[in-house]
Design an enzyme around this catalytic site. Structure first.
Site, short mmCIF file in Angstrom:
data_model
loop_
_atom_site.label_atom_id
_atom_site.label_comp_id
_atom_site.label_asym_id
_atom_site.label_seq_id
_atom_site.Cartn_x
_atom_site.Cartn_y
_atom_site.Cartn_z
N GLY A 1 -2.28 29.23 6.00
CA GLY A 1 -2.30 27.75 5.49
C GLY A 1 -3.73 27.26 4.84
O GLY A 1 -3.65 26.72 3.97
N ARG B 1 -7.33 39.51 14.05
CA ARG B 1 -8.22 38.26 14.53
C ARG B 1 -9.36 38.30 15.29
O ARG B 1 -10.30 38.00 15.15
CB ARG B 1 -7.38 37.10 14.79
CG ARG B 1 -6.57 36.58 13.73
CD ARG B 1 -5.92 34.99 13.68
NE ARG B 1 -5.56 34.56 12.55
CZ ARG B 1 -4.62 33.71 12.31
NH1 ARG B 1 -4.13 33.23 13.48
NH2 ARG B 1 -4.57 33.21 11.19
N GLY C 1 0.73 33.39 2.99
CA GLY C 1 2.12 33.62 3.43
C GLY C 1 2.32 35.29 3.34
O GLY C 1 1.68 35.77 4.17
N LYS D 1 9.61 29.74 -3.86
CA LYS D 1 10.05 28.59 -4.55
C LYS D 1 8.69 27.63 -5.27
O LYS D 1 7.72 27.72 -4.75
CB LYS D 1 10.18 27.68 -3.29
CG LYS D 1 11.50 27.96 -2.77
CD LYS D 1 11.85 27.06 -1.66
CE LYS D 1 13.37 27.32 -0.98
NZ LYS D 1 13.48 26.57 0.16
P1 AMP Z 1 6.75 32.55 -0.49
O1 AMP Z 1 6.68 32.68 1.20
O2 AMP Z 1 7.06 31.53 -1.34
O3 AMP Z 1 5.44 33.35 -0.82
O4 AMP Z 1 7.79 33.91 -0.80
C1 AMP Z 1 8.03 35.09 -0.32
C2 AMP Z 1 9.38 35.37 -0.45
O5 AMP Z 1 9.90 35.19 -1.83
C3 AMP Z 1 9.64 36.89 -0.07
O6 AMP Z 1 10.26 36.69 1.43
C4 AMP Z 1 10.58 37.54 -1.14
O7 AMP Z 1 11.53 38.25 -0.70
C5 AMP Z 1 11.02 36.26 -1.83
N1 AMP Z 1 11.27 36.38 -3.35
C6 AMP Z 1 10.36 36.98 -4.18
N2 AMP Z 1 11.23 37.23 -5.29
C7 AMP Z 1 12.46 37.05 -5.11
C8 AMP Z 1 13.44 36.75 -6.14
N3 AMP Z 1 13.55 37.32 -7.26
N4 AMP Z 1 14.69 36.37 -5.45
C9 AMP Z 1 14.92 36.04 -4.17
N5 AMP Z 1 13.75 36.08 -3.42
C10 AMP Z 1 12.65 36.48 -3.86
#
Ligand code: AMP
Length: 408
Positions: A381, A40, A358, A201
């Site tokens: 964010g 940064r 993220g 999610k």
């Molecule tokens: P996000 O913060 O929503 O971008 O999610 C990222 C997280 O999703 C990472 O920590 C990954 O390990 C997890 N992730 C990705 N694919 C899978 C999966 N098939 N099963 C469980 N966790 C997952």
């Protein structure tokens, strides 16, 4: 196609002799008193150098951490100001308050080309409340305002938004790069434009998916989110992470994709394991053959091949989120391979890739391609809110049209 937005940048500012309030993001990661990542600070240097070299008097303001309106000595910007001076190779004076007499005296003592860093804006409760009194107290210190903190632009705070109502305002170079990259990715992209959205999610990325659907020609869903979509289509995804309460939402998204003519792409095969652990024995199966006791932890090779093929037909790509559990080998393979394919196409000049949000930065770093994308946003964010189609309060007042409508 959306109108091209133009931003008021440093090209329109003559810094010589001016007191310039520069909103930076000095919220760097610190562990045990040591800065663990200087990115940064490094990204901010071009703006400070340009302003100081041209004879501006640069007054840097920033938040740091979450002191919640109180003075928390461990959250002082003092040590970060020292690091900034070292990186800059230039004397930087630290001022122990961002407003009031102490700040006014420090600014009064500045000469052309000087740089000062004011104390953490969040030591004042008015910062996060966007209190007009704090904005006014900041504005009186300067002649103009430069915002170079895209990563804080999703918050309407006194130093990110309030003060822009009170001073002629400009985007700093880092802000400008970020705005142009995002404009080229989503607002005025070279088509076809595609997006890869992975991660855990659907529920946290709903707005993002809905906004992207309307803007991109191809939307590939990966990671555990894809399990929810597969389940919504009637596949049995075994023990895989999925959101049972999001199945209807996933169906609605698929219908909307069809209605707007967006090619929504789901995995065709997955890497599965019985246990959620690094090095667990794996199998590759088609998405209609996931055994009840197994879980999908990565995109399979056919999926990666199919997505690579899709990428080669695109001109622009937006990427957010991993295709699998990239932190835990071998479930990083799908993300690594697709990231490398995107990097190759980018290096060959065939694809413009904009990534961020993220875990995306660490996933791309892990794949070894962080520097091969056209632009990787570290804004977290703010980047996600932009992908969601939200108007960022810290950016609005830097627009030409808006400034022209409300001249100071
Ligand atoms: P996000 O913060 O929503 O971008 O999610 C990222 C997280 O999703 C990472 O920590 C990954 O390990 C997890 N992730 C990705 N694919 C899978 C999966 N098939 N099963 C469980 N966790 C997952």
């Amino acid at each position: 196609m959306a109108d091209t937005v133009s931003w008021r940048t440093l090209d329109q500012l003559e810094p010589k002799g001016k007191k310039i309030l520069l909103r930076a993001d000095l919220n760097v990661p610190v562990k045990a008193g040591e800065i663990t990542d200087l990115t940064r600070i490094e990204r901010l240097l071009p703006t400070i150098r340009e302003l100081a070299d041209k004879g501006g008097r640069v007054i840097v303001v920033s938040h740091f951490d979450r002191p919640k309106g109180k003075i928390v000595p461990e959250m002082s910007l003092g040590p970060i100001s020292t690091a900034l001076g070292q990186q800059l190779g230039h004397d930087v004076r630290f001022v122990p308050d961002c407003i009031g007499q102490v700040a006014a005296d420090a600014v009064a003592g500045m000469k052309d080309g000087d740089v000062v860093v004011l104390e953490n804006t969040r030591f004042h409760a008015g910062e996060e409340e966007n209190d007009p009194v704090l904005s006014q107290n900041l504005a009186v210190l300067a002649d103009v305002y430069v915002n170079d903190a895209f990563s804080a632009a999703h918050r309407a705070h006194a130093s990110t938004e309030g003060v822009a109502h009170l001073l002629p305002s400009f985007a700093g170079r880092l802000m400008e790069i970020e705005l142009k990259a995002l404009d080229a990715a989503l607002e005025n992209p070279e088509r076809p434009v595609g997006a890869i959205v992975g991660g855990a999610k659907v529920s946290t990325k709903l707005e993002l998916l809905e906004n992207l659907l309307e803007k991109v020609d191809m939307l590939a869903v990966g990671g555990a989110m894809a399990n929810t979509f597969l389940a919504a289509k009637g596949y049995d995804v075994g023990k895989s992470l999925k959101e049972e309460d999001m199945l209807d939402t996933a169906r609605a998204i698929m219908l909307k994709a069809e209605a707007v003519g967006c090619d929504l792409v789901l995995p065709v095969d997955v890497v599965i394991a019985e246990d959620f652990m690094a090095g667990a024995p794996t199998q590759v199966v088609s998405v209609d053959a996931i055994p009840a006791d197994w879980m999908a932890l990565d995109a399979g090779p056919k999926t990666v091949e199919m997505l690579t093929e899709k990428l080669s037909g695109l001109k622009t790509l937006v990427w957010n989120g991993p295709l699998g559990v990239f932190e835990m080998p071998p479930f990083d393979e799908g993300t690594n391979r697709l990231a490398r394919a995107a990097a190759e196409l980018t290096k060959e000049g065939k694809l413009k890739t904009v990534a961020g949000g993220g875990d995306t930065v660490s996933a791309l770093r892990h794949a070894g391609v962080l520097h091969d994308m056209s632009y990787v946003s570290t804004a977290g964010g703010a980047f996600l809110e932009w992908l969601e189609g939200k108007v960022l309060p810290g950016v609005v007042l830097l627009r030409e049209t808006i400034r022209d409508a409300f001249p100071l």
